[in-house]
Write an enzyme that holds these catalytic residues in place. Structure first.
Site, mmCIF file in Angstrom:
data_model
loop_
_atom_site.group_PDB
_atom_site.id
_atom_site.type_symbol
_atom_site.label_atom_id
_atom_site.label_comp_id
_atom_site.label_asym_id
_atom_site.label_seq_id
_atom_site.Cartn_x
_atom_site.Cartn_y
_atom_site.Cartn_z
ATOM 1 N N ASP A 79 12.168 -1.629 13.344
ATOM 2 C CA ASP A 79 12.435 -0.082 13.781
ATOM 3 C C ASP A 79 12.819 -0.157 15.103
ATOM 4 O OD1 ASP A 79 12.254 1.414 11.465
ATOM 5 O OD2 ASP A 79 10.299 1.367 11.353
ATOM 6 N N ARG A 131 19.907 -5.794 2.005
ATOM 7 C CA ARG A 131 20.435 -4.651 1.061
ATOM 8 C C ARG A 131 21.597 -3.819 2.038
ATOM 9 N NH1 ARG A 131 20.449 -4.110 -3.851
ATOM 10 N NH2 ARG A 131 20.349 -1.938 -3.552
ATOM 11 N N ARG A 168 0.727 -0.962 -0.123
ATOM 12 C CA ARG A 168 0.015 0.129 0.039
ATOM 13 C C ARG A 168 0.946 1.317 0.025
ATOM 14 N NH1 ARG A 168 -0.015 1.398 5.362
ATOM 15 N NH2 ARG A 168 -1.869 2.978 5.121
ATOM 16 N N ARG A 206 19.188 9.559 -0.886
ATOM 17 C CA ARG A 206 18.911 10.720 0.287
ATOM 18 C C ARG A 206 20.183 11.533 0.260
ATOM 19 N NH1 ARG A 206 15.410 8.487 5.173
ATOM 20 N NH2 ARG A 206 17.178 7.103 5.708
ATOM 21 N N GLU A 246 23.656 8.967 0.742
ATOM 22 C CA GLU A 246 23.031 7.499 1.169
ATOM 23 C C GLU A 246 23.108 7.072 -0.294
ATOM 24 O OE1 GLU A 246 20.289 7.449 4.689
ATOM 25 O OE2 GLU A 246 19.569 5.936 3.404
ATOM 26 N N TYR A 264 12.686 -6.789 9.683
ATOM 27 C CA TYR A 264 13.013 -5.397 9.508
ATOM 28 C C TYR A 264 12.323 -4.567 10.775
ATOM 29 C CZ TYR A 264 14.214 -0.990 9.002
ATOM 30 O OH TYR A 264 14.754 0.336 9.097
ATOM 31 N N ARG A 288 -2.396 11.012 1.719
ATOM 32 C CA ARG A 288 -3.458 11.955 2.663
ATOM 33 C C ARG A 288 -4.114 12.890 1.951
ATOM 34 N NH1 ARG A 288 1.043 12.777 7.134
ATOM 35 N NH2 ARG A 288 1.116 10.638 7.950
#
Ligand code: FAD
Length: 367
Positions: free
Chosen positions: A347, A246, A169, A277, A297, A345, A173
């Site tokens: 956070d 990665r 997804r 970035r 990056e 992964y 917004r």
């Protein structure tokens, strides 16, 4: 004799070490890098805290985790509001009314919805790859300018050749709101992340520049139990083959400019610019220092000699991980945790939760 040998001084290892020490256990932490903190480590230069391993923005929806962290730092009011630069055109992220207004010179949510719906219809059948999936979710304009080049750089493959499952997804917004996250708690620790680890580890013994795998027998003999937060496949000598990741390459630059890009994070979304970035570290803490430090990056293919950053949780790797997990179950008095130990992964808020749950179980904590 130590109660625990903890391999890795990142969030998982450091939180477990803190909780265990609090319960009167003796812990030895070994870390192969020359500093504590894992990928959260920040290094201070010219009064600026550099996020050496990429932008780390703390956020959570869990009040208990937010409260827990207050013991170790004070968070500022930083809200992640990155900018996308596509061939010099500037757009707000995440995709919201500010983005749409700039892209199509419109004002209302109704206008934006109509354009996106019209463009989504281009994909009339079930999407076959990432390109079709993205267009079916947000339409071609946003895909071409803000998703295509960036994703191609990140994965080193064309979007048409990537599985659609990478993007399930895309948050869109229809309000004017540039806050990247939805969590109610968000911020950057004032003074950087490293202080958190200094507090977590203050009552343990810590050996830096020490790779557990290079001195396994000697180190294992020092403790009753081992908590391993390195890569699970490395612990088992890559017996079934290596799990894939990665990686990233960070190029840090000190500039004689006080304000280089006016925001902490700019995504470069065109393919032709090789980095994904640029981070300008002083903006994480609203710094007014003279000069600035930026980091570019670059996505990188991983091999065993460079840092693994993002696990690739596709079917092939997941199956391989499960084989290692089976071996791990039979390893007595060794526990695997964290992003590399669990090949997930995570956070920061996820890894804190996982470390606290593990501590509770292992140390028989009531709360
Ligand atoms: P790590 O931090 O990787 O710690 C593991 C430690 O073990 C490392 O210090 C390593 O050197 C050490 N080690 C490994 N093998 C050995 C060995 N054999 N011997 C001794 N030591 C060993 N999270 C967020 O919440 N917000 C963000 O904005 C965010 N941005 C991120 C950006 C990037 C580029 C990356 C890569 C991650 C980001 N994260 C972010 C995720 C966050 O970094 C992790 O959730 C967290 O660092 C995981 O902690 P950990 O202890 O599991 O692993």
């Amino acid at each position: 004799m130590y109660d625990y040998l903890i391999v890795g001084s990142g969030l998982f290892g450091a939180i477990f070490a803190y909780e265990a020490t609090k319960k009167g256990k003796k812990c030895l932490v070994v870390e192969k890098r020359n500093h504590i903190g894992g990928n959260c480590y920040t290094k201070q230069e010219n009064g600026i805290n550099i996020h050496l391993y990429g932008a780390h923005i703390f956020r959570t929806s869990d009040k208990e985790i937010w409260d827990y962290m207050q013991q170790f730092c004070t968070f500022n009011h930083f809200i992640n509001s990155p900018i996308a630069n596509y061939k010099g055109e500037i757009y707000n992220l995440p995709f919201n009314m500010n983005t749409f207004s700039k892209m199509w010179n419109i004002k209302t949510p109704k206008e934006a919805q109509e354009i996106i719906n019209r463009q989504k219809n281009e994909i009339a059948t079930e999407p076959k790859n990432l390109e079709e999936q993205a267009i079916s979710l947000v339409g071609r304009d946003i895909y071409e300018k803000l998703i295509k080049g960036y994703t191609q750089k990140q994965w080193g493959r064309e979007c048409k050749e990537l599985p659609k499952s990478i993007i399930r997804r895309i948050p869109v917004r229809f309000i004017y709101d540039n806050n990247y996250f939805n969590d109610p708690y968000q911020g950057i620790p004032i003074g950087g992340y490293t202080q958190i680890f200094e507090k977590l580890l203050k009552d343990c013994d810590v050996l830096l520049n020490t790779d557990f795998l290079q001195d396994r027998d000697n180190l294992s003999a020092k403790a009753k139990k081992i908590i391993f937060t390195g890569t699970i496949d490395s612990y088992f000598d890559y017996k079934f083959g290596a799990l894939e990741y990665r990686s990233l390459d960070f190029k840090h630059e000190t500039l004689d400019i006080d304000n280089y890009q006016g925001v902490a994070v700019v995504n470069y979304t065109e393919y032709e610019i090789p980095y994904t970035r640029i981070i300008e570290h002083k903006h994480f803490e609203f710094g007014n220092q003279k000069g600035t430090i930026i980091s570019k990056e670059y996505p990188a293919n991983w091999n065993k000699d460079i840092e693994p950053y993002y696990p690739i949780n596709d079917e092939k790797n997941q199956n391989l991980y499960e084989k290692y997990q089976e071996l791990a179950k039979n390893e007595s008095n060794v526990y695997f945790g964290g992003r590399l130990g669990e090949y997930r992964y995570y956070d920061m808020q996820d890894v804190i939760k996982s470390a606290l749950e593990f501590s509770k179980k292992e140390l028989n904590l009531k709360k």
